[in-house]
Design an enzyme around this catalytic site. Structure first.
Site, mmCIF file in Angstrom:
data_model
loop_
_atom_site.group_PDB
_atom_site.id
_atom_site.type_symbol
_atom_site.label_atom_id
_atom_site.label_comp_id
_atom_site.label_asym_id
_atom_site.label_seq_id
_atom_site.Cartn_x
_atom_site.Cartn_y
_atom_site.Cartn_z
ATOM 1 N N PRO A 152 13.114 44.425 58.537
ATOM 2 C CA PRO A 152 11.532 45.526 58.419
ATOM 3 C C PRO A 152 10.565 44.650 57.616
ATOM 4 O O PRO A 152 10.891 44.053 56.586
ATOM 5 C CB PRO A 152 12.442 46.723 58.124
ATOM 6 N N THR A 154 8.844 46.899 55.856
ATOM 7 C CA THR A 154 8.880 47.670 54.887
ATOM 8 C C THR A 154 9.689 47.297 53.538
ATOM 9 O O THR A 154 9.195 47.705 52.577
ATOM 10 C CB THR A 154 9.258 49.127 55.224
ATOM 11 N N GLY A 253 18.701 52.351 61.644
ATOM 12 C CA GLY A 253 17.269 53.024 62.320
ATOM 13 C C GLY A 253 16.758 53.913 61.244
ATOM 14 O O GLY A 253 16.998 54.119 60.129
ATOM 15 N N CYS A 286 13.412 54.109 53.728
ATOM 16 C CA CYS A 286 13.904 55.129 54.853
ATOM 17 C C CYS A 286 14.536 56.470 54.380
ATOM 18 O O CYS A 286 14.559 57.352 54.990
ATOM 19 C CB CYS A 286 14.750 54.055 55.761
ATOM 20 N N GLU A 374 7.170 63.879 61.565
ATOM 21 C CA GLU A 374 7.105 62.515 61.994
ATOM 22 C C GLU A 374 7.485 61.803 60.706
ATOM 23 O O GLU A 374 7.185 62.224 59.441
ATOM 24 C CB GLU A 374 5.450 62.168 62.242
HETATM 25 P P1 NAD Z 1 9.813 48.122 63.206
HETATM 26 O O1 NAD Z 1 10.882 48.672 64.064
HETATM 27 O O2 NAD Z 1 8.386 48.013 63.625
HETATM 28 O O3 NAD Z 1 10.276 46.226 62.903
HETATM 29 C C1 NAD Z 1 11.674 46.181 62.454
HETATM 30 C C2 NAD Z 1 12.016 44.680 62.889
HETATM 31 O O4 NAD Z 1 12.164 44.984 64.466
HETATM 32 C C3 NAD Z 1 11.054 43.984 62.810
HETATM 33 O O5 NAD Z 1 11.535 42.653 62.619
HETATM 34 C C4 NAD Z 1 10.227 43.602 64.181
HETATM 35 O O6 NAD Z 1 9.643 42.416 64.488
HETATM 36 C C5 NAD Z 1 11.506 44.077 65.145
HETATM 37 N N1 NAD Z 1 11.051 44.555 66.568
HETATM 38 C C6 NAD Z 1 10.510 45.797 66.639
HETATM 39 N N2 NAD Z 1 10.363 46.133 67.911
HETATM 40 C C7 NAD Z 1 10.815 45.029 68.399
HETATM 41 C C8 NAD Z 1 10.979 44.568 69.815
HETATM 42 N N3 NAD Z 1 10.583 45.493 70.658
HETATM 43 N N4 NAD Z 1 11.609 43.587 70.236
HETATM 44 C C9 NAD Z 1 11.888 42.708 69.362
HETATM 45 N N5 NAD Z 1 11.637 42.918 67.981
HETATM 46 C C10 NAD Z 1 11.283 44.145 67.798
HETATM 47 O O7 NAD Z 1 9.996 48.825 61.592
HETATM 48 P P2 NAD Z 1 9.300 48.436 60.412
HETATM 49 O O8 NAD Z 1 7.807 48.861 60.337
HETATM 50 O O9 NAD Z 1 9.259 46.819 60.037
HETATM 51 O O10 NAD Z 1 10.410 49.027 59.377
HETATM 52 C C11 NAD Z 1 10.246 50.449 59.303
HETATM 53 C C12 NAD Z 1 11.259 51.290 59.944
HETATM 54 O O11 NAD Z 1 12.622 50.879 59.826
HETATM 55 C C13 NAD Z 1 11.270 52.766 59.614
HETATM 56 O O12 NAD Z 1 11.501 53.557 60.969
HETATM 57 C C14 NAD Z 1 12.158 52.872 58.761
HETATM 58 O O13 NAD Z 1 12.816 54.131 58.561
HETATM 59 C C15 NAD Z 1 13.500 52.030 59.238
HETATM 60 N N6 NAD Z 1 14.227 51.476 58.321
HETATM 61 C C16 NAD Z 1 15.603 51.751 58.414
HETATM 62 C C17 NAD Z 1 16.397 51.235 57.555
HETATM 63 C C18 NAD Z 1 17.873 51.785 57.427
HETATM 64 O O14 NAD Z 1 18.792 51.063 56.537
HETATM 65 N N7 NAD Z 1 18.320 52.495 58.234
HETATM 66 C C19 NAD Z 1 15.940 50.353 56.482
HETATM 67 C C20 NAD Z 1 14.591 50.150 56.213
HETATM 68 C C21 NAD Z 1 13.497 50.634 57.315
#
Ligand code: NAD
Length: 486
Positions: A152, A154, A253, A286, A374
């Protein structure tokens, strides 16, 4: 049928020749050479195309299989050391904030250090042994092969450090597909790690990525037959995608962690803990506190204590609306430009000048306000009053949105603490502490930046990235009795 002596001699010779050839072959079974035509000597795991990156990573994994556990341990320690070198720690923390425009430098330093120090290594891979009348059976944690890890924006560097330690300890090689917003810092970190690994004698290209991370490249990676396992740390879209590939997938997630405070809590401590947890890295984690649900009788005292410890309260409904219009998109959800920004920055955008002591913006809202429902990932913290603790727990369940991710409660009532833990079924439940106690800061246990709620691995560690394999030795090495003779 008669077989003449000549034929027998011929057959014996042939068998002996085959045995000799087999021996020679067995003696030669050492680590295969990694072909490096895809890598120029300065690339250190960074490739132009995803295909090239995966091929090199696959070759590296095949070679890595020939490394001993002591060597794996050495490489994991090398990774920890290179990240923990002060100048490197400072560089990646600074670049992560500069490139993504999210979070803050001192907290990134803490998070990167935490990932490097407290992500478990090979000690996590405890072998199971079963012995009995039929002999000895071992169950060992073995590598999957090449893992595709999606990270991510973040927690860009923290996730790579933590995933790399666990995945390498487990014997895998890794293709990272980072968020494009964090590509430069990712490339910098992966180069740094690969360089150190290679200097320590590890196979080249154990950790790879591409020059231009993109959704297209992530799709190529997810479909590639050489990638055996997928690990997605991010929002709901990417978690759903990896789970629908037909490959073994770990999905970490989104969350929307509620914090409940009841009338038995130490209110001052609760206020301090909530502000500390909510403001950590400008609320990017998260697991960070996203909404407070407080029992009416202690809400005023809680707010007063929060204000004495870094909270700025907005009371005017018109200003709360202005804030919502500022940070939320029309269709709902946070505007990217405000995710991970500081409270001072956000307040300034609505014309309020606040001092650096202000870390969180608080306001009372109705229970169904978008700030409650949200996941904003910015230090805006709504507070909802309830008549009693049972109502608070019921509301926490709704606000958590079924993510089953993280929740906090401040209370001394064991029955209610137990009720909330049971009802919300979150992967992490923290009692009487800031959220980060749940990832090993002021709480027992290892750390991770990949908390796998949807697929159930929980706080991932080396063993999450393994295949369990059974090895059976029949009728031997069961040494407790002589029932089957000596
Ligand atoms: P994001 O979902 O926008 O992106 C995460 C990753 O997925 C990135 O590398 C992005 O390029 C990729 N991605 C997203 N949609 C995609 C698609 N349709 N096809 C291919 N790749 C895709 O999230 P973000 O803004 O980077 O991170 C924040 C989110 O992640 C928040 O919802 C947070 O709660 C969650 N998060 C969860 C954890 C956990 O351990 N559960 C840890 C950190 C962040």
């Amino acid at each position: 049928m008669d077989i003449d002596a000549n034929l027998i001699e011929k057959m014996v010779k042939q068998v002996l020749n085959e045995i000799d050839a087999g021996k020679a072959k067995a003696e030669k079974t050492t680590a295969p050479e990694v072909k490096n035509e895809n890598r120029n000597s300065a690339s250190y795991g960074i490739f132009n195309t995803m295909e090239e990156a995966i091929d090199a990573c696959d070759a590296a994994q095949k070679q890595y299989l020939f490394c001993s556990m002591a060597e794996r341990q050495k490489y994991v320690q090398t990774l920890r050391n290179v990240v923990l070198k002060q100048e490197n720690l400072e560089l990646i923390s600074r670049l992560a904030v500069e490139e993504t425009g999210m979070g803050n430098y001192p907290h990134k330093l803490i998070k990167n250090r935490l990932a490097a120090e407290k992500s478990p290594g090979i000690e996590d891979l405890e072998t199971e042994a079963l012995s009995g009348d039929d002999g000895l059976t071992l169950v060992e944690y073995c590598p999957f092969g090449v893992i595709g890890a999606i990270t991510p924006a973040t927690n860009p560097t923290e996730t790579i450090i933590c995933n790399s330690i666990g995945m390498l300890a487990a014997g895998n090689s890794i293709v990272f597909s980072p968020h494009p917003r964090a590509k430069d810092v990712t490339i910098k970190l992966i180069t740094m790690i690969n360089k150190a690994l290679e200097e320590a004698g590890a196979p080249q290209n154990l950790i790879v990525t591409v020059v231009e991370p993109s959704i297209e490249n992530t799709n190529v990676m997810m479909k590639h037959p050489k990638v055996r396992m997928l690990v997605a740390t991010g929002g709901p879209a990417i978690v759903k995608l990896v789970m629908s590939t037909g490959k073994k997938a770990i999905g970490a997630g989104a969350g929307n962690p509620p914090v409940v405070v009841d009338e038995t809590a130490d209110i001052k401590k609760a206020a301090i803990d909530i502000i500390n947890g909510c403001s950590f890295d400008n609320n990017l984690p998260c697991i960070a506190e996203k909404e407070v649900i407080a029992v009416d009788s202690i809400t005023d005292e809680l707010i007063r204590n929060m204000k004495e410890n870094g909270a700025y309260q907005v009371t005017d409904p018109a200003v709360i609306q202005k804030l919502a219009d500022l940070v939320r998109k029309e269709g709902g959800g946070p505007k990217t430009s405000f995710v991970g920004k500081s409270a001072v920055y956000i307040l300034e955008k609505i014309g309020i000048q606040a001092g650096p002591e202000v870390r969180v913006i608080i306001m009372e809202t109705p229970k169904d306000h978008p700030f409650v429902m949200e996941e904003l990932m910015m230090p805006i913290l709504p507070i909802v009053r309830t008549r009693n603790v049972d109502e608070a727990i019921d509301l926490a369940l709704i606000a958590e949105r079924g993510n089953r991710h993280t929740a906090m409660m401040h209370s001394k009532n064991v029955d209610k603490l137990t009720k909330m833990a049971k009802l919300l079924q979150t992967t992490i439940f923290v009692k009487n502490a800031p959220s980060y106690a749940g990832i090993g800061v002021g709480g027992e246990g290892h750390t991770t930046f990949t908390i796998a709620g949807p697929t159930g691995e929980g706080l991932t560690s080396a063993k999450s990235f393994c295949r369990k394999r059974r090895c059976v030795l029949s009728d031997a090495f069961h040494i407790r009795d002589f029932s089957k003779g000596l």
